[in-house]
Scaffold this active site. Sequence first.
Site, PDB file in Angstrom:
ATOM      1  N   LYS A 105      25.462 123.226 -24.023  1.00 37.02           N
ATOM      2  CA  LYS A 105      24.439 122.351 -24.607  1.00 37.02           C
ATOM      3  C   LYS A 105      25.077 121.124 -25.288  1.00 37.02           C
ATOM      4  O   LYS A 105      24.498 120.039 -25.266  1.00 37.02           O
ATOM      5  CB  LYS A 105      23.552 123.142 -25.574  1.00 37.02           C
ATOM      6  CG  LYS A 105      22.701 124.219 -24.883  1.00 37.02           C
ATOM      7  CD  LYS A 105      21.763 123.640 -23.814  1.00 37.02           C
ATOM      8  CE  LYS A 105      20.770 124.661 -23.287  1.00 37.02           C
ATOM      9  NZ  LYS A 105      19.867 124.119 -22.259  1.00 37.02           N
ATOM     10  N   ASN A 162      15.699 121.019 -17.023  1.00 30.81           N
ATOM     11  CA  ASN A 162      15.306 121.935 -18.102  1.00 30.81           C
ATOM     12  C   ASN A 162      15.680 123.398 -17.866  1.00 30.81           C
ATOM     13  O   ASN A 162      15.809 124.156 -18.832  1.00 30.81           O
ATOM     14  CB  ASN A 162      13.778 121.801 -18.281  1.00 30.81           C
ATOM     15  CG  ASN A 162      13.185 122.914 -19.099  1.00 30.81           C
ATOM     16  OD1 ASN A 162      13.306 122.928 -20.318  1.00 30.81           O
ATOM     17  ND2 ASN A 162      12.548 123.872 -18.424  1.00 30.81           N
ATOM     18  N   TYR A 221      26.956 129.029 -24.144  1.00 33.37           N
ATOM     19  CA  TYR A 221      25.677 128.324 -24.318  1.00 33.37           C
ATOM     20  C   TYR A 221      25.882 127.097 -25.204  1.00 33.37           C
ATOM     21  O   TYR A 221      25.421 125.992 -24.904  1.00 33.37           O
ATOM     22  CB  TYR A 221      24.651 129.279 -24.931  1.00 33.37           C
ATOM     23  CG  TYR A 221      23.233 128.755 -24.967  1.00 33.37           C
ATOM     24  CD1 TYR A 221      22.366 128.955 -23.895  1.00 33.37           C
ATOM     25  CD2 TYR A 221      22.742 128.065 -26.077  1.00 33.37           C
ATOM     26  CE1 TYR A 221      21.054 128.484 -23.924  1.00 33.37           C
ATOM     27  CE2 TYR A 221      21.440 127.597 -26.125  1.00 33.37           C
ATOM     28  CZ  TYR A 221      20.603 127.809 -25.048  1.00 33.37           C
ATOM     29  OH  TYR A 221      19.308 127.332 -25.085  1.00 33.37           O
ATOM     30  N   ILE A 227      11.969 128.464 -30.003  1.00 36.84           N
ATOM     31  CA  ILE A 227      10.700 128.298 -29.283  1.00 36.84           C
ATOM     32  C   ILE A 227      10.283 129.641 -28.685  1.00 36.84           C
ATOM     33  O   ILE A 227      11.121 130.362 -28.125  1.00 36.84           O
ATOM     34  CB  ILE A 227      10.849 127.257 -28.143  1.00 36.84           C
ATOM     35  CG1 ILE A 227      11.492 125.958 -28.653  1.00 36.84           C
ATOM     36  CG2 ILE A 227       9.486 126.969 -27.496  1.00 36.84           C
ATOM     37  CD1 ILE A 227      10.753 125.227 -29.739  1.00 36.84           C
ATOM     38  N   THR A 279       9.462 131.661 -26.130  1.00 34.89           N
ATOM     39  CA  THR A 279       9.493 131.776 -24.660  1.00 34.89           C
ATOM     40  C   THR A 279      10.211 133.069 -24.296  1.00 34.89           C
ATOM     41  O   THR A 279      10.799 133.731 -25.161  1.00 34.89           O
ATOM     42  CB  THR A 279      10.271 130.606 -24.017  1.00 34.89           C
ATOM     43  OG1 THR A 279      11.659 130.757 -24.358  1.00 34.89           O
ATOM     44  CG2 THR A 279       9.783 129.254 -24.475  1.00 34.89           C
ATOM     45  N   ASP A 296      12.205 125.981  -9.391  1.00 34.13           N
ATOM     46  CA  ASP A 296      12.601 127.189 -10.143  1.00 34.13           C
ATOM     47  C   ASP A 296      13.064 128.244  -9.154  1.00 34.13           C
ATOM     48  O   ASP A 296      12.876 128.091  -7.931  1.00 34.13           O
ATOM     49  CB  ASP A 296      11.386 127.710 -10.961  1.00 34.13           C
ATOM     50  CG  ASP A 296      11.793 128.533 -12.185  1.00 34.13           C
ATOM     51  OD1 ASP A 296      12.415 129.600 -11.991  1.00 34.13           O
ATOM     52  OD2 ASP A 296      11.502 128.125 -13.317  1.00 34.13           O
TER      53      ASP A 296
HETATM   54  N1  LIG Z   1      13.375 129.061 -26.177  1.00 40.34           N
HETATM   55  C1  LIG Z   1      14.194 128.511 -27.052  1.00 40.34           C
HETATM   56  O1  LIG Z   1      14.234 128.877 -28.230  1.00 40.34           O
HETATM   57  C2  LIG Z   1      15.071 127.363 -26.615  1.00 40.34           C
HETATM   58  C3  LIG Z   1      15.747 126.636 -27.603  1.00 40.34           C
HETATM   59  C4  LIG Z   1      16.565 125.589 -27.237  1.00 40.34           C
HETATM   60  C5  LIG Z   1      16.709 125.257 -25.904  1.00 40.34           C
HETATM   61  N2  LIG Z   1      16.065 125.984 -24.939  1.00 40.34           N
HETATM   62  C6  LIG Z   1      16.268 125.584 -23.551  1.00 40.34           C
HETATM   63  O2  LIG Z   1      15.024 125.325 -22.955  1.00 40.34           O
HETATM   64  C7  LIG Z   1      15.143 125.464 -21.538  1.00 40.34           C
HETATM   65  C8  LIG Z   1      13.964 126.272 -21.025  1.00 40.34           C
HETATM   66  O3  LIG Z   1      14.047 127.596 -21.528  1.00 40.34           O
HETATM   67  P1  LIG Z   1      12.772 128.409 -22.027  1.00 40.34           P
HETATM   68  O4  LIG Z   1      12.954 128.686 -23.450  1.00 40.34           O
HETATM   69  O5  LIG Z   1      11.526 127.749 -21.564  1.00 40.34           O
HETATM   70  O6  LIG Z   1      13.020 129.804 -21.280  1.00 40.34           O
HETATM   71  P2  LIG Z   1      12.239 130.516 -20.071  1.00 40.34           P
HETATM   72  O7  LIG Z   1      13.067 131.698 -19.714  1.00 40.34           O
HETATM   73  O8  LIG Z   1      10.815 130.697 -20.384  1.00 40.34           O
HETATM   74  O9  LIG Z   1      12.334 129.426 -18.902  1.00 40.34           O
HETATM   75  C9  LIG Z   1      13.516 129.145 -18.219  1.00 40.34           C
HETATM   76  C10 LIG Z   1      13.172 128.886 -16.753  1.00 40.34           C
HETATM   77  O10 LIG Z   1      14.375 128.485 -16.083  1.00 40.34           O
HETATM   78  C11 LIG Z   1      14.412 129.176 -14.841  1.00 40.34           C
HETATM   79  N3  LIG Z   1      15.789 129.300 -14.379  1.00 40.34           N
HETATM   80  C12 LIG Z   1      16.791 130.058 -14.913  1.00 40.34           C
HETATM   81  N4  LIG Z   1      17.887 129.944 -14.172  1.00 40.34           N
HETATM   82  C13 LIG Z   1      17.596 129.084 -13.147  1.00 40.34           C
HETATM   83  C14 LIG Z   1      18.314 128.569 -12.048  1.00 40.34           C
HETATM   84  N5  LIG Z   1      19.589 128.925 -11.821  1.00 40.34           N
HETATM   85  N6  LIG Z   1      17.694 127.719 -11.215  1.00 40.34           N
HETATM   86  C15 LIG Z   1      16.402 127.370 -11.435  1.00 40.34           C
HETATM   87  N7  LIG Z   1      15.658 127.827 -12.424  1.00 40.34           N
HETATM   88  C16 LIG Z   1      16.251 128.686 -13.277  1.00 40.34           C
HETATM   89  C17 LIG Z   1      13.762 130.540 -15.123  1.00 40.34           C
HETATM   90  O11 LIG Z   1      13.337 131.160 -13.925  1.00 40.34           O
HETATM   91  C18 LIG Z   1      12.649 130.153 -16.063  1.00 40.34           C
HETATM   92  O12 LIG Z   1      11.448 129.858 -15.361  1.00 40.34           O
HETATM   93  C19 LIG Z   1      16.506 126.090 -21.292  1.00 40.34           C
HETATM   94  O13 LIG Z   1      17.412 125.093 -20.884  1.00 40.34           O
HETATM   95  C20 LIG Z   1      16.896 126.626 -22.658  1.00 40.34           C
HETATM   96  O14 LIG Z   1      18.297 126.701 -22.813  1.00 40.34           O
HETATM   97  C21 LIG Z   1      15.238 127.016 -25.275  1.00 40.34           C
END
Ligand SMILES: NC(=O)c1ccc[n+]([C@@H]2O[C@H](COP(=O)([O-])OP(=O)(O)OC[C@H]3O[C@@H](n4cnc5c(N)ncnc54)[C@H](O)[C@@H]3O)[C@@H](O)[C@H]2O)c1
Length: 284
Positions: A157, A87, A153, A186, A188, A37
């Site tokens: 995706k 992820n 986005y 989700i 987050t 990360d």
């Molecule tokens: N939360 C939702 O509703 C949701 C829905 C669908 C998909 N997602 C996907 O789930 C994945 C995780 O997201 P989340 O919801 O846990 O959000 P989050 O912000 O809690 O976690 C994302 C993590 O990715 C890290 N990150 C961001 N850019 C980065 C980079 N360039 N290099 C390394 N790390 C990096 C951040 O520091 C963070 O720890 C993402 O790919 C997001 O698109 C989330």
Amino acid sequence: MGLLDDRVAIVTGAASGIGAATAKRFVAEGAKVLLADIQDEAGEELVTELGGNTAFLHTNVARETDVEAAVAEAVDRWGGLDVIHNNAGFVGVTGPLEDTTDQEWHETLDVLLSSVFYGTKHATPAMRERGGGSIINTASVCGLVAGIGAHAYTVAKHGVVGLTRSTALELAEYNIRANAVCPGYIATGLSAGRSVSEVDQDELQARLAKARAAMDNSQPLPRMGEPSDIAAAVTWLASDDSHWVTGTTQIVDGGLTVGKPWRKQPGAMAEKRPIRMYAPGSYE
Ligand SMILES: NC(=O)c1ccc[n+]([C@@H]2O[C@H](COP(=O)([O-])OP(=O)(O)OC[C@H]3O[C@@H](n4cnc5c(N)ncnc54)[C@H](O)[C@@H]3O)[C@@H](O)[C@H]2O)c1
């Protein structure tokens, strides 16, 4: 006995949200996990919490050399690689296409899509060496339908879903599987409107409480998703329990993409009425 005993895994974006939940679950199932990360403090804190079977490496997934180094670190430290969860992510550029700069477009695609290419590319030789492996890519419901997320986005995706499918076809003969998870809403930092690195924990919890209240009724199962809901699906895809599953998109969205729940469409469908009788030809 755990589902992932003695497996070596990399989780990107592991410092928070879905990635942190997956790292925790992987460790609980017996895996050794490299947390990758850009949030160093949160990543190191999680390693302290989870103990000796984890390590943190500062990794910007938008840079190929960083991702390559993460794979090398896992292999050097634990002797191989069995699982990678690509992820890490963020919302990226939002707004109309005509207001989007070339740089914003490419930065968003680099973090969300090129990162998955880098993870897949560099994990492949290590997994082939091991006789197989599991690649799990976090896509989104935005990888299946438009209109839920921003333009770039949504495109990224959809790309993750396509990359997962074509990866599955190339790597099947090496017993390397590739699957995507498509989370719905989700709770987050990402869905609470900002990157967690930008808000303190109390503020984040307040934002998440607000997000849950706003989103609880947005999908057929009447609660917002939690990171652990996605971690459970990722763990299954990482484990031998899914050993004949490849190229799939596992939708984990509380039914969001299925349609409107009955409670939101009173009348015609939900109301019990007698079947109308008709004689053949009477409807002409
Ligand atoms: N939360 C939702 O509703 C949701 C829905 C669908 C998909 N997602 C996907 O789930 C994945 C995780 O997201 P989340 O919801 O846990 O959000 P989050 O912000 O809690 O976690 C994302 C993590 O990715 C890290 N990150 C961001 N850019 C980065 C980079 N360039 N290099 C390394 N790390 C990096 C951040 O520091 C963070 O720890 C993402 O790919 C997001 O698109 C989330």
